[in-house]
Motif scaffolding. Structure first.
Motif, PDB file in Angstrom:
ATOM      1  N   UNK A   1      48.193  29.840  65.484  1.00  8.39           N
ATOM      2  CA  UNK A   1      47.404  28.865  66.233  1.00  8.39           C
ATOM      3  C   UNK A   1      46.308  28.327  65.316  1.00  8.39           C
ATOM      4  N   UNK A   2      46.219  27.007  65.196  1.00 12.06           N
ATOM      5  CA  UNK A   2      45.277  26.401  64.254  1.00 12.06           C
ATOM      6  C   UNK A   2      44.317  25.487  65.007  1.00 12.06           C
ATOM      7  N   UNK A   3      43.058  25.496  64.565  1.00 10.35           N
ATOM      8  CA  UNK A   3      42.091  24.539  65.107  1.00 10.35           C
ATOM      9  C   UNK A   3      41.080  24.143  64.046  1.00 10.35           C
ATOM     10  N   UNK A   4      41.596  23.880  62.839  1.00  7.12           N
ATOM     11  CA  UNK A   4      40.740  23.481  61.737  1.00  7.12           C
ATOM     12  C   UNK A   4      40.385  22.010  61.737  1.00  7.12           C
ATOM     13  N   UNK A   5      41.215  21.187  62.379  1.00  9.03           N
ATOM     14  CA  UNK A   5      40.942  19.757  62.467  1.00  9.03           C
ATOM     15  C   UNK A   5      41.060  19.329  63.924  1.00  9.03           C
TER      16      UNK A   5
ATOM     17  N   UNK B   1      51.434  21.923  68.707  1.00  8.52           N
ATOM     18  CA  UNK B   1      51.755  22.257  70.098  1.00  8.52           C
ATOM     19  C   UNK B   1      50.573  22.903  70.805  1.00  8.52           C
ATOM     20  N   UNK B   2      49.409  22.947  70.139  1.00  7.04           N
ATOM     21  CA  UNK B   2      48.235  23.540  70.781  1.00  7.04           C
ATOM     22  C   UNK B   2      47.891  22.809  72.072  1.00  7.04           C
ATOM     23  N   UNK B   3      47.430  23.542  73.066  1.00  5.05           N
ATOM     24  CA  UNK B   3      46.977  22.950  74.324  1.00  5.05           C
ATOM     25  C   UNK B   3      45.493  23.265  74.481  1.00  5.05           C
ATOM     26  N   UNK B   4      44.753  22.305  74.980  1.00  7.58           N
ATOM     27  CA  UNK B   4      43.317  22.486  75.068  1.00  7.58           C
ATOM     28  C   UNK B   4      42.794  22.001  76.401  1.00  7.58           C
TER      29      UNK B   4
END
Length: 222
Positions: free
Chosen positions: A189-193, A203-206
């Protein structure tokens, strides 16, 4: 040994969030907590936290494994502030490994870059091995997912001189005849940008909730 460097200034996207990225909640749990819990299966975990910005809070969350880091402008200098030995995992503080394939050789974990933008560490593979890479210069089919594995920490340090990021060290190792494999099937799971977080390229959900002040965004990664 796993090293998690937490030494950035949170400048790129800090204005969007009410908390540093490593403390964003993943299913209600701080991201760095999930990373530490997952990486413990591979042995010792060390957090190198900027002594002015992050050390106080992280050392209370993770006593005994959090060490103060002097301010630097790059991740290599941060890593060098702690003794590393044996094999070495490097895990960015803005990713959460969820299912890593076990490496048998030096390895960089990758994702397919669908953004059409070169704002990642970019890697070109042939027969599963890295043959070229660059840092935010031009597109390759795959980009770094923020997790790296080196069987020999001393060799990593040997080739790190003069470099500021891990992809440059990988490029130097490849140029000197060392094999670096690219893993493209693990789950990270990535959230660098911002596109990583909003799901624009992943495919991240926020779920977003505006704070009472209205100028920042609280984030819960589902």
């Amino acid at each position: 040994m796993t090293i998690i460097p937490v030494n950035g200034k949170n400048e790129r996207m800090g204005g969007l969030f009410s908390t540093p990225k490593h403390l964003l909640l993943v299913d209600g749990v701080p991201a760095i907590t999930r990373t530490v819990d997952y990486m413990k299966q591979f042995g010792e975990v060390v957090i190198l936290a900027n002594e002015d910005r992050y050390f106080s809070e992280l050392s209370s969350m993770f006593p005994g494994i959090t060490f103060p880091a002097q301010d630097t402008d790059n991740v290599i200098e941060t890593i060098k502030q702690h003794e590393v030995k044996g094999d070495l995992w490097i895990v960015d503080c803005d990713v959460v490994p969820q299912n890593l394939n076990i490496p048998f050789f030096d390895c960089v974990y990758l994702f397919e870059n669908k953004s059409k933008l070169p704002h990642y560490s970019n890697f070109f593979l042939k027969d599963g091995k890295v043959v070229d890479c660059n840092e935010k210069l031009f597109m390759y089919p795959h980009a770094g997912a923020g997790v790296y594995y080196f069987k020999d920490a001393k060799r990593f340090l040997q080739y790190s001189g003069g470099f500021t990021n891990v992809s440059q060290v990988i490029g130097s190792l490849v140029l000197n005849g060392h094999e670096i494999w690219g893993d493209t099937t693990s789950t990270i799971l990535r959230f660098g940008t911002l596109p990583d977080i909003t799901g624009g390229f992943t495919t991240n959900k926020l779920e977003r909730t505006i704070t009472k002040r209205g100028d920042k965004v609280l984030n819960e990664v589902a």
